[in-house]
Design an enzyme around this catalytic site. Structure first.
Site, PDB file in Angstrom:
ATOM      1  N   HIS A 274       0.836  -1.210   0.000  1.00  0.00           N
ATOM      2  CA  HIS A 274       0.000   0.000   0.000  1.00  0.00           C
ATOM      3  C   HIS A 274       0.876   1.267   0.000  1.00  0.00           C
ATOM      4  O   HIS A 274       0.732   2.131  -0.874  1.00  0.00           O
ATOM      5  CB  HIS A 274      -0.903  -0.025   1.242  1.00  0.00           C
ATOM      6  CG  HIS A 274      -1.815   1.148   1.359  1.00  0.00           C
ATOM      7  ND1 HIS A 274      -3.142   1.101   1.014  1.00  0.00           N
ATOM      8  CD2 HIS A 274      -1.602   2.419   1.789  1.00  0.00           C
ATOM      9  CE1 HIS A 274      -3.698   2.291   1.216  1.00  0.00           C
ATOM     10  NE2 HIS A 274      -2.794   3.114   1.690  1.00  0.00           N
ATOM     11  N   GLU A 275       1.794   1.331   0.946  1.00  0.00           N
ATOM     12  CA  GLU A 275       2.650   2.518   1.020  1.00  0.00           C
ATOM     13  C   GLU A 275       3.571   2.591  -0.206  1.00  0.00           C
ATOM     14  O   GLU A 275       3.926   3.678  -0.660  1.00  0.00           O
ATOM     15  CB  GLU A 275       3.460   2.541   2.324  1.00  0.00           C
ATOM     16  CG  GLU A 275       2.607   2.553   3.604  1.00  0.00           C
ATOM     17  CD  GLU A 275       1.550   3.648   3.651  1.00  0.00           C
ATOM     18  OE1 GLU A 275       1.781   4.742   3.097  1.00  0.00           O
ATOM     19  OE2 GLU A 275       0.471   3.388   4.234  1.00  0.00           O
ATOM     20  N   HIS A 278       1.781   4.519  -2.789  1.00  0.00           N
ATOM     21  CA  HIS A 278       1.902   5.957  -2.513  1.00  0.00           C
ATOM     22  C   HIS A 278       3.308   6.435  -2.888  1.00  0.00           C
ATOM     23  O   HIS A 278       3.495   7.507  -3.458  1.00  0.00           O
ATOM     24  CB  HIS A 278       1.687   6.241  -1.020  1.00  0.00           C
ATOM     25  CG  HIS A 278       0.258   6.205  -0.577  1.00  0.00           C
ATOM     26  ND1 HIS A 278      -0.729   6.968  -1.147  1.00  0.00           N
ATOM     27  CD2 HIS A 278      -0.361   5.502   0.411  1.00  0.00           C
ATOM     28  CE1 HIS A 278      -1.892   6.743  -0.528  1.00  0.00           C
ATOM     29  NE2 HIS A 278      -1.697   5.853   0.416  1.00  0.00           N
ATOM     30  N   GLU A 304      -4.695   7.938  -2.956  1.00  0.00           N
ATOM     31  CA  GLU A 304      -5.150   6.641  -2.445  1.00  0.00           C
ATOM     32  C   GLU A 304      -5.395   5.654  -3.591  1.00  0.00           C
ATOM     33  O   GLU A 304      -5.256   4.450  -3.417  1.00  0.00           O
ATOM     34  CB  GLU A 304      -6.421   6.843  -1.599  1.00  0.00           C
ATOM     35  CG  GLU A 304      -6.817   5.660  -0.745  1.00  0.00           C
ATOM     36  CD  GLU A 304      -5.839   5.329   0.386  1.00  0.00           C
ATOM     37  OE1 GLU A 304      -4.851   6.071   0.589  1.00  0.00           O
ATOM     38  OE2 GLU A 304      -6.061   4.304   1.051  1.00  0.00           O
TER      39      GLU A 304
HETATM   40 ZN    ZN Z   1      -3.159   5.192   1.824  1.00  0.00          ZN
END
Ligand code: ZN
Length: 520
Positions: A274-275, A278, A304
């Protein structure tokens, strides 16, 4: 030319101001990762000083004068004499800088100071209230904060609802009128899918994920996945923090964090992915436009979308685990040696109602968001009594998920957002999921061998595609313009619902009605 000189001066001024924000970001990163526990108070002062300096420089006469070389000082509209001489990029730079400038100018600095102080105190009180499960303790702080946020909406100005002014901070251009029907449609499908899953004879064995997994090996595996995704460790690093996050000081210094639990293997792994999503966005922003809006992410929703695309569309897909599962099994032979790929794939895709948003699955997560959206809308519009929030919260969770929190710590007190005044933030999570599905769908159309590449551990084409279509533009386009440009259609929940239907229909073996019209 004098005007080009003014544009250069504006850019270098913005860059200088950005250095102050970046310095503050380094201090914040340090606070979450390595700072000794005893230095919290002085760190808050150091951060406040840097942020005040940056704010004052930004709303200065100097910046205003440079902007007004090109823009009408009342409306921010480009003066007609510059319409032909400035290219699209320069016009976008001025448009977005004006947006930030005029918003910053609308808030009196005494008000900003008061709000910041209240937020800082409220956050501490919230943390203690959550720990002791005591909503009454947090109530006076929350009431004051709500009052200030409604005042902020008044300062910023809005049409229809004060909530729109706050939402616009995080997701420019999106309104309540747009979210309501979007969420209503999404909700109908999510609840239908959830019922089908709950009635399915297939149920995952999630106990295989909560065995004992060596934490160092978990972090090493997370690092391996990040590298393979294309996250550049020459321009980034991975550390541990209580809540995983990504921060950036420049595209050449983008840092991600994760957390690790011995008995919860997916937590570290999916936080890394997830990160990492980003992080790839931040590493993919233009260095040329660093310090200006064109070197910044469009919105929280688009940010996101990048993390969700990697976490869910890629990281929870069969193709991804076709490549990575044998590697994971090599790292944890005694835990996973007897577990087949399909069994593991089903376990990491469990969908069931739960109380805590940050632990919710891909499907039910959005129901958590809708609950928060409806409640905070009523709060900001002044249609609820703040002291009744625990009951309102529990009733809505029961209505949406069919379960009831046993206390406020797992109910209304669970999220940090309201305690730092972030009303209007939650919807961006669901928008991120919808944007992600739209973008991934388009990537599959543009690259017919995408899934095959993923199954071979080759993520370069996907990363390049995102660099080209999303990352490099910064704020040149609005979120809705970018989505329209890339996918050829406006924001729609259809790809998200269709993908969930296909995926969970296969996993839990139920007929997929929604996709039948498109899948033949
Ligand atoms: Zn996030």
């Amino acid at each position: 030319m004098a005007t080009l000189g003014a544009l250069d001066s504006l850019t270098s001024k913005l860059r200088e101001i950005h250095h102050l924000h970046d310095a503050a970001a380094v201090l914040s990163w340090d606070q979450e990762t390595y700072m000794p526990a005893g230095s919290g108070a002085i760190r808050a002062e150091q951060l406040a000083t840097l942020q005040t300096l940056a704010h004052n420089q930004f709303v200065s006469r100097e910046v205003e004068a440079l902007l007004c070389t090109f823009l009408d000082s009342e409306t921010g509209i480009l003066l007609s004499k510059h319409q032909d001489s400035l290219d699209d990029t320069s016009q976008a730079l001025l448009r977005e800088t004006w947006r930030d400038f005029s918003r910053a100018k609308k808030l009196p600095s005494a008000f900003v100071n008061k709000l910041e102080r209240e937020c800082s105190i409220a956050q501490q009180v919230w943390a203690e209230s959550r720990q002791t499960n005591d909503f009454q303790r947090f109530l006076p702080n929350l009431e004051r904060l709500v009052g200030l946020k409604r005042k902020e909406a008044d300062y910023l100005g809005y049409t229809d609802s004060p909530y729109n002014a706050l939402l616009d901070t995080f997701e420019p251009g999106v309104t309540v009128a747009q979210l309501r029907p979007l969420f209503a449609e999404l909700r109908t499908h999510l609840i239908r899918l959830l019922k089908q899953i709950q009635h399915s004879p297939v149920q995952p064995n999630t106990s295989l994920l909560t065995q004992s997994f060596d934490t160092t090996k978990q972090i090493d595996f997370g690092r391996l996945v990040l590298k393979q995704m294309g996250y550049d460790f020459q321009r980034g690093r991975l550390d541990l923090s209580a809540h995983p996050f990504t921060t950036s000081f420049h595209p050449t210094d983008v840092r991600v964090t994760t957390r690790v639990f011995e008995n919860d293997m997916p937590s570290c792994l999916f936080s890394c992915i997830h990160e990492g999503g980003h992080g790839l966005y931040e590493q993919g922003l233009s260095t040329q436009h660093y310090g200006t809006p064109l070197g910044e992410a469009i919105s929280l929703g688009i940010h996101e979308s990048q993390s969700r695309l990697w976490e869910n569309s890629v990281g929870r897909s069969q193709a991804f685990w076709q490549y990575f599962y044998p590697k994971l099994r090599e790292v944890f032979p005694s835990q996973l040696g007897g577990v087949q790929t399909d069994e593991f794939y089903l376990a990491i895709n469990q969908a069931e109602p739960s109380l805590i948003r940050v632990e919710a699955d891909e499907l039910t997560y959005n129901l958590h968001i809708m609950v928060r959206f409806e409640i905070e809308l009523e709060i900001i519009e002044g249609r609820v009594q703040i002291d009744e929030l625990p009951e309102i919260w529990n009733a809505k969770i029961e209505e949406y998920l069919g379960i009831t929190p046993s206390n406020d710590a797992e109910g209304v007190l669970q999220d940090v957002h309201w305690s730092f005044g972030a009303f209007g933030y939650f919807p961006t999570y669901t928008l991120g999921n919808l944007y992600a599905a739209m973008l991934f769908d388009q990537a599959k159309k543009d690259m017919t061998d995408l899934e095959q590449n993923i199954s071979q551990g080759n993520f370069q084409p996907l990363k390049n595609w995102l660099n080209k279509h999303v990352h490099q533009w910064g704020r040149q386009y609005s979120a809705s313009d970018l989505i329209q440009r890339v996918t050829g259609q406006p924001l729609t929940p259809e790809p998200f619902i269709r993908n969930l239907e296909e995926k969970f229909g296969n996993l839990y073996q139920f007929p997929t009605s929604f996709s039948s019209k498109t899948s033949t």
